[in-house]
Design a protein around this motif. Structure first.
Motif, PDB file in Angstrom:
ATOM      1  N   UNK A   1      44.135  28.931   1.690  1.00 37.62           N
ATOM      2  CA  UNK A   1      44.913  27.593   1.520  1.00 37.62           C
ATOM      3  C   UNK A   1      45.869  27.662   2.401  1.00 37.62           C
ATOM      4  N   UNK A   2      47.139  28.193   2.341  1.00 35.39           N
ATOM      5  CA  UNK A   2      47.928  27.712   3.468  1.00 35.39           C
ATOM      6  C   UNK A   2      48.078  28.468   4.781  1.00 35.39           C
ATOM      7  N   UNK A   3      48.537  29.248   5.122  1.00 37.50           N
ATOM      8  CA  UNK A   3      48.278  29.810   6.233  1.00 37.50           C
ATOM      9  C   UNK A   3      46.799  29.581   6.178  1.00 37.50           C
ATOM     10  N   UNK A 111      44.871  23.988   6.122  1.00 37.06           N
ATOM     11  CA  UNK A 111      45.866  25.349   6.510  1.00 37.06           C
ATOM     12  C   UNK A 111      46.614  25.064   7.701  1.00 37.06           C
ATOM     13  N   UNK A 112      46.002  24.816   8.723  1.00 39.34           N
ATOM     14  CA  UNK A 112      46.511  24.384  10.025  1.00 39.34           C
ATOM     15  C   UNK A 112      47.757  23.243   9.772  1.00 39.34           C
ATOM     16  N   UNK A 113      47.078  22.268   8.940  1.00 38.73           N
ATOM     17  CA  UNK A 113      48.450  21.263   8.804  1.00 38.73           C
ATOM     18  C   UNK A 113      49.431  21.714   8.010  1.00 38.73           C
ATOM     19  N   UNK A 114      49.131  22.460   7.240  1.00 41.72           N
ATOM     20  CA  UNK A 114      50.480  23.314   6.507  1.00 41.72           C
ATOM     21  C   UNK A 114      51.391  23.943   7.448  1.00 41.72           C
ATOM     22  N   UNK A 115      50.571  24.826   7.969  1.00 43.03           N
ATOM     23  CA  UNK A 115      51.463  25.694   9.164  1.00 43.03           C
ATOM     24  C   UNK A 115      52.358  24.855  10.206  1.00 43.03           C
ATOM     25  N   UNK A 116      51.630  23.819  10.761  1.00 42.29           N
ATOM     26  CA  UNK A 116      52.542  22.890  11.545  1.00 42.29           C
ATOM     27  C   UNK A 116      53.671  22.502  10.707  1.00 42.29           C
ATOM     28  N   UNK A 117      53.450  21.779   9.632  1.00 39.26           N
ATOM     29  CA  UNK A 117      54.595  21.287   9.002  1.00 39.26           C
ATOM     30  C   UNK A 117      55.604  22.466   8.432  1.00 39.26           C
ATOM     31  N   UNK A 127      56.972  13.509  14.410  1.00 40.98           N
ATOM     32  CA  UNK A 127      56.266  12.777  15.164  1.00 40.98           C
ATOM     33  C   UNK A 127      54.806  13.048  14.809  1.00 40.98           C
ATOM     34  N   UNK A 128      54.272  14.260  14.274  1.00 40.08           N
ATOM     35  CA  UNK A 128      53.104  14.237  13.622  1.00 40.08           C
ATOM     36  C   UNK A 128      52.736  13.734  12.325  1.00 40.08           C
ATOM     37  N   UNK A 129      53.881  13.299  11.646  1.00 38.60           N
ATOM     38  CA  UNK A 129      53.737  12.942  10.258  1.00 38.60           C
ATOM     39  C   UNK A 129      53.803  11.319  10.313  1.00 38.60           C
ATOM     40  N   UNK A 130      54.556  10.642  11.463  1.00 43.48           N
ATOM     41  CA  UNK A 130      54.732   9.283  11.539  1.00 43.48           C
ATOM     42  C   UNK A 130      53.454   8.340  11.388  1.00 43.48           C
ATOM     43  N   UNK A 131      52.310   8.691  11.760  1.00 44.33           N
ATOM     44  CA  UNK A 131      50.971   7.837  11.853  1.00 44.33           C
ATOM     45  C   UNK A 131      50.610   7.597  10.300  1.00 44.33           C
TER      46      UNK A 131
END
Length: 189
Positions: A1-3, A111-117, A127-131
């Motif tokens: 799940x996260x990482x 997991x990747x999305x969580x890690x980036x955030x 910028x990644x969240x804007x769309x």
């Protein structure tokens, strides 16, 4: 799940974004527009012990992160040392290799999305969240992502912004319904 870890992996092209375990989703229908690995702004090597809870079940695994300007690499191992997943992300795209025994709730893309955030600089995350219409709010040792006034993700850090990723990170992803505690140690040059 996260990482718990986006863009379709080979062989997954026929799946919809919600069923594609490789899609970078913060929650259902909440796709993250991935920045570049280089947008992290530095090179990182870190080992993490991740404990996740969802629906009364606890998952424990070990994560090894390597980020350079050219590549992000996450290797997740279960408690028996078996490779559960490998996520490789470059400017050319994403490659996800997940073990067939990996539980469906452990979505490599999420997991990747969580890690980036959680780890990328604020400007890159915004910028990644804007769309998707999601909004990032930060505090001295916190990050929260909301969409339409509803909290998707909240994180509390055991280290100061910009410091090495050494200590405890606790976060909850309400959209997917899990809580994570990460014991992290960054290798220093």
């Amino acid at each position: 799940m996260a990482a718990l870890l986006l863009v379709a992996a080979a062989g997954c092209a026929g799946r919809t974004p919600d069923t594609d375990a490789a899609a970078p989703l913060l929650g259902p229908e909440q796709r993250l527009a991935l920045p570049r690995p280089a947008d992290l702004g530095r090179t990182v090597e870190a080992a993490q012990l991740i404990t996740g809870t969802r629906d009364g079940e606890t998952f424990v695994f070990e994560g090894h992160l390597s980020v350079t300007p050219e590549r992000f690499l996450l290797v997740g191992l279960d408690t028996m040392g078996r490779r559960a997943m490998t996520v490789t992300w470059t400017d050319a795209g994403l490659d996800v290799d997940a073990a067939p025994w990996l539980p469906p709730a452990m979505r490599p893309g999420s997991m990747l999305a969580d890690l980036v955030v959680l780890y990328w600089p604020e400007a890159a995350v915004r910028q990644a969240l804007a769309p998707s219409g999601a909004v990032l709010t930060t505090g001295p040792r916190t990050r929260t992502v909301q969409v339409g006034g509803r909290e998707l993700l909240h994180a509390d850090y055991g280290w100061d912004p910009g410091a090495p990723w050494t200590g405890t990170l606790r976060y909850r992803n309400r959209a997917w319904g899990y809580e994570i505690e990460v014991q992290s140690r960054e290798a220093l040059p």
